[in-house]
Structure formats: structure tokens, C-alpha cells
Design a protein around this motif. Structure first.
Motif, PDB file in Angstrom:
ATOM      1  N   GLY A  57       2.295  -5.214  -4.919  1.00 52.43           N
ATOM      2  CA  GLY A  57       3.582  -5.930  -4.872  1.00 52.43           C
ATOM      3  C   GLY A  57       4.362  -5.543  -3.630  1.00 52.43           C
ATOM      4  N   ILE A  58       4.354  -4.238  -3.306  1.00 54.73           N
ATOM      5  CA  ILE A  58       5.071  -3.760  -2.109  1.00 54.73           C
ATOM      6  C   ILE A  58       4.419  -4.338  -0.849  1.00 54.73           C
ATOM      7  N   TRP A  59       3.080  -4.389  -0.852  1.00 55.66           N
ATOM      8  CA  TRP A  59       2.358  -4.969   0.297  1.00 55.66           C
ATOM      9  C   TRP A  59       2.754  -6.434   0.491  1.00 55.66           C
ATOM     10  N   PHE A  60       2.863  -7.154  -0.626  1.00 55.06           N
ATOM     11  CA  PHE A  60       3.258  -8.567  -0.562  1.00 55.06           C
ATOM     12  C   PHE A  60       4.672  -8.712   0.021  1.00 55.06           C
ATOM     13  N   ILE A  61       5.579  -7.843  -0.436  1.00 62.18           N
ATOM     14  CA  ILE A  61       6.964  -7.894   0.072  1.00 62.18           C
ATOM     15  C   ILE A  61       6.973  -7.609   1.573  1.00 62.18           C
ATOM     16  N   MET A  62       6.196  -6.577   1.990  1.00 63.12           N
ATOM     17  CA  MET A  62       6.166  -6.212   3.408  1.00 63.12           C
ATOM     18  C   MET A  62       5.554  -7.324   4.260  1.00 63.12           C
ATOM     19  N   ALA A  63       4.471  -7.933   3.755  1.00 64.40           N
ATOM     20  CA  ALA A  63       3.833  -9.028   4.508  1.00 64.40           C
ATOM     21  C   ALA A  63       4.785 -10.206   4.654  1.00 64.40           C
ATOM     22  N   THR A  64       5.528 -10.505   3.567  1.00 62.21           N
ATOM     23  CA  THR A  64       6.501 -11.603   3.620  1.00 62.21           C
ATOM     24  C   THR A  64       7.614 -11.270   4.616  1.00 62.21           C
ATOM     25  N   GLY A  65       8.096 -10.026   4.550  1.00 59.54           N
ATOM     26  CA  GLY A  65       9.154  -9.587   5.457  1.00 59.54           C
ATOM     27  C   GLY A  65       8.730  -9.697   6.912  1.00 59.54           C
ATOM     28  N   LYS A  66       7.489  -9.252   7.201  1.00 61.29           N
ATOM     29  CA  LYS A  66       6.992  -9.315   8.583  1.00 61.29           C
ATOM     30  C   LYS A  66       6.801 -10.762   9.017  1.00 61.29           C
ATOM     31  N   GLY A  67       6.372 -11.595   8.079  1.00 58.76           N
ATOM     32  CA  GLY A  67       6.209 -13.023   8.367  1.00 58.76           C
ATOM     33  C   GLY A  67       7.538 -13.649   8.754  1.00 58.76           C
ATOM     34  N   ILE A  68       8.572 -13.322   7.997  1.00 58.69           N
ATOM     35  CA  ILE A  68       9.912 -13.860   8.285  1.00 58.69           C
ATOM     36  C   ILE A  68      10.405 -13.328   9.629  1.00 58.69           C
ATOM     37  N   ALA A  69      10.131 -12.042   9.890  1.00 63.19           N
ATOM     38  CA  ALA A  69      10.577 -11.434  11.159  1.00 63.19           C
ATOM     39  C   ALA A  69       9.907 -12.079  12.373  1.00 63.19           C
ATOM     40  N   SER A  70       8.723 -12.702  12.155  1.00 62.11           N
ATOM     41  CA  SER A  70       8.017 -13.311  13.288  1.00 62.11           C
ATOM     42  C   SER A  70       8.543 -14.709  13.612  1.00 62.11           C
ATOM     43  N   LEU A  71       9.446 -15.219  12.775  1.00 62.83           N
ATOM     44  CA  LEU A  71       9.993 -16.558  13.032  1.00 62.83           C
ATOM     45  C   LEU A  71      11.049 -16.508  14.131  1.00 62.83           C
ATOM     46  N   ASP A  72      11.448 -17.657  14.624  1.00 56.50           N
ATOM     47  CA  ASP A  72      12.517 -17.640  15.637  1.00 56.50           C
ATOM     48  C   ASP A  72      13.872 -17.475  14.924  1.00 56.50           C
ATOM     49  N   GLU A  73      14.941 -17.245  15.711  1.00 56.54           N
ATOM     50  CA  GLU A  73      16.198 -16.802  15.101  1.00 56.54           C
ATOM     51  C   GLU A  73      16.785 -17.756  14.065  1.00 56.54           C
ATOM     52  N   MET A  74      16.722 -19.072  14.312  1.00 55.99           N
ATOM     53  CA  MET A  74      17.303 -19.994  13.330  1.00 55.99           C
ATOM     54  C   MET A  74      16.465 -20.052  12.054  1.00 55.99           C
ATOM     55  N   GLN A  75      15.133 -20.048  12.229  1.00 57.13           N
ATOM     56  CA  GLN A  75      14.252 -20.105  11.063  1.00 57.13           C
ATOM     57  C   GLN A  75      14.367 -18.840  10.216  1.00 57.13           C
ATOM     58  N   ARG A  76      14.577 -17.709  10.913  1.00 62.46           N
ATOM     59  CA  ARG A  76      14.774 -16.444  10.206  1.00 62.46           C
ATOM     60  C   ARG A  76      16.047 -16.524   9.361  1.00 62.46           C
ATOM     61  N   ARG A  77      17.070 -17.118   9.959  1.00 70.35           N
ATOM     62  CA  ARG A  77      18.341 -17.260   9.249  1.00 70.35           C
ATOM     63  C   ARG A  77      18.181 -18.180   8.042  1.00 70.35           C
ATOM     64  N   ILE A  78      17.442 -19.288   8.257  1.00 63.22           N
ATOM     65  CA  ILE A  78      17.199 -20.231   7.153  1.00 63.22           C
ATOM     66  C   ILE A  78      16.504 -19.509   5.999  1.00 63.22           C
ATOM     67  N   GLN A  79      15.471 -18.751   6.315  1.00 63.40           N
ATOM     68  CA  GLN A  79      14.703 -18.067   5.267  1.00 63.40           C
ATOM     69  C   GLN A  79      15.534 -17.013   4.552  1.00 63.40           C
ATOM     70  N   THR A  80      16.297 -16.219   5.309  1.00 63.21           N
ATOM     71  CA  THR A  80      17.072 -15.154   4.653  1.00 63.21           C
ATOM     72  C   THR A  80      18.196 -15.760   3.799  1.00 63.21           C
TER      73      THR A  80
END
Lengths: 189, 63
Positions: free
Chosen positions: A111-134
Motif C-alpha cells: 500500500g505504501i509503495w502504491f502511495i509513493m508510486a502515485t506521488g512520484k507520478g503526480i510529481a512528474s506532471l507539469d505545474e498545472m496538471q500537478r495542481r489539478i491532481q492535488t
């Protein structure tokens, strides 16, 4: 050379994504199958869903610019989490059993691995998309809290039937999706 | 925040996709900035100004 290799790489990428989708579908199918006590229905629903997700991955999702390898990592983490969760549900219902003690931390780690992978995925987006996701996660979290609280109160006040806790696990991505649709609209997408 | 991004882009005869590639952001981000639905971060605003060889206040107007 580059133009010659490009289609080959894309085809390999495509096969990997579709394959990852099929595997995810099988595990989703098994999960839903066990919950509903009907594995055939679960597989029939899960596999097309997995293939559809693999296909979307292959297209790299038109609105989000997450690299395909990040999406694949999220998928692998999700599959691992689902496998351990399924195994833990399949184990004999005996608190303190030797296998239960091993599988519990493994499920939590997955579960922690899934959260970290999702977090890193979101961090790889550009600034507006990151904002949309968060913002979507924030809206989804609030929505799920309201749903859980509302249903809990309904159980106490009007005797609504108890639901499996897995329902809330499934409701989480749905609430995130609702939040995402809402936020995308706000940013004119 | 009002901005002249669309005007500057059209002057250069670039598409939204071309501009997005030059700025290393998604086309959707360019679309949102041009339609004043999203205000870019300071680093992105500087990047835009540098790309069009002008000052930030020539692109963005806080009024």
C-alpha cells in the motif's frame, strides 16, 4: 536510425501496457469476484477494464503528461497491493495465525509503495496538471469523508445496512475522479 | 490575471503545442494560461518572458 527504431519501441511499449492492463484486470476481477462470490462476473468485468486501462496508458492519456514508465509503476504497485490484499482475505480467519502475521506488513508495505508510486507520478506532471491532481485529491478526500460520515450516520439513525470496508476502498478512486472532473472544468479543460 | 500570451504566440506563428514543447509544459497548460484560467508560477512566467525576449510585465498584467 532513430526514425527506424521509433515504431518498434512504440510497439513494445504498447504490448507492455496492454499486458499490464490485462494482468491488472485479472487481479481486479479476482478481487471483485471474491467480494461478490462470483469470480466469473468479476473476471468478465475486470479484464475489459484492465485492457481499457492498458489502451489508455498506451495513448499516454491526452490530458496528462505523465511518462508511461511512471504509470506502469503505479500499475505494478496496485497489482502487488491487490495480490497481497487478496491473499490476506483468502487466508483462514484466525487472528494471530502465523501467515496472517507475515501477510499484514506485506500488504501495508505494498500500500505504501502504491502511495509513493502515485506521488512520484503526480510529481512528474507539469505545474498545472500537478495542481489539478492535488486539488482533485483534496476534493475526493472531503467527498469520501462526507459519504462515509453520512452513511455511518444513516446506519445509526435509519438503520442503513452495513457495507463491506472494501466498498470505501473502491469509493476512493471514484471520489478522486469526481474531484478531477470538477477541477478540470475549473481550469477550462 | 490578464496576459498577452496568445498574441505573442500568434506573432511568432507558433501553435499551442509548439509553444508547450518550447516551455516543457503540456498544451493544456498553455490553453489554460491563454484563457486566463490559470496563472503560471514565477519560474514559468520568467521562462515565457525569456522565450519572447520581453519583461514579465509585458506578458502578464495583474490588473
Amino acid at each position: 536510425m532513430q526514425t527506424h527504431n521509433q515504431p518498434q519501441t512504440n510497439r513494445t511499449e504498447s504490448r507492455r501496457n496492454i499486458l499490464a492492463g490485462i494482468f491488472m484486470g485479472i487481479f481486479l476481477g479476482i478481487t471483485f469476484g471474491w467480494i461478490k462470490q462470483n469470480i466469473v462476473v468479476g473476471l468478465a468485468m475486470g479484464i475489459p477494464l484492465g485492457i481499457a486501462i492498458g489502451y489508455v496508458l498506451d495513448r499516454r492519456i491526452p490530458t496528462m503528461r505523465m511518462p508511461a514508465f511512471r504509470l506502469r509503476r503505479i500499475l505494478y504497485a496496485l497489482i502487488t497491493f491487490l495480490v497481497f490484499m487478496n491473499v490476506s482475505l483468502f487466508l483462514p480467519d484466525q487472528a494471530g495465525d502465523q501467515w496472517n502475521i507475515y501477510i499484514l506488513p506485506l500488504t501495508i508495505l505494498a500500500g505504501i509503495w502504491f502511495i509513493m508510486a502515485t506521488g512520484k507520478g503526480i510529481a512528474s506532471l507539469d505545474e498545472m496538471q500537478r495542481r489539478i491532481q492535488t486539488e482533485a485529491i483534496a476534493i475526493g478526500f472531503a467527498l469520501l469523508a462526507v459519504v462515509a460520515l453520512g452513511y455511518g450516520l444513516a446506519g445509526i439513525l435509519v438503520g442503513a445496512p452495513q457495507v463491506n470496508w472494501l466498498f470505501f476502498l473502491a469509493a476512493m478512486p471514484l471520489c478522486w475522479l469526481v474531484g478531477k472532473v470538477w477541477t478540470l472544468k475549473r481550469y477550462g479543460q | 490575471m490578464k496576459n498577452r500570451l496568445r498574441l505573442l504566440r500568434v506573432e511568432k506563428d507558433w501553435t499551442q503545442t509548439e509553444l508547450a514543447e518550447r516551455l516543457d509544459v503540456s498544451r493544456q497548460t498553455i490553453h489554460a494560461i491563454e484563457n486566463e484560467k490559470y496563472d503560471p508560477s514565477l519560474p514559468l512566467a520568467f521562462k515565457i518572458a525569456r522565450l519572447f525576449e520581453c519583461k514579465i510585465e509585458d506578458v502578464f498584467d495583474p490588473q
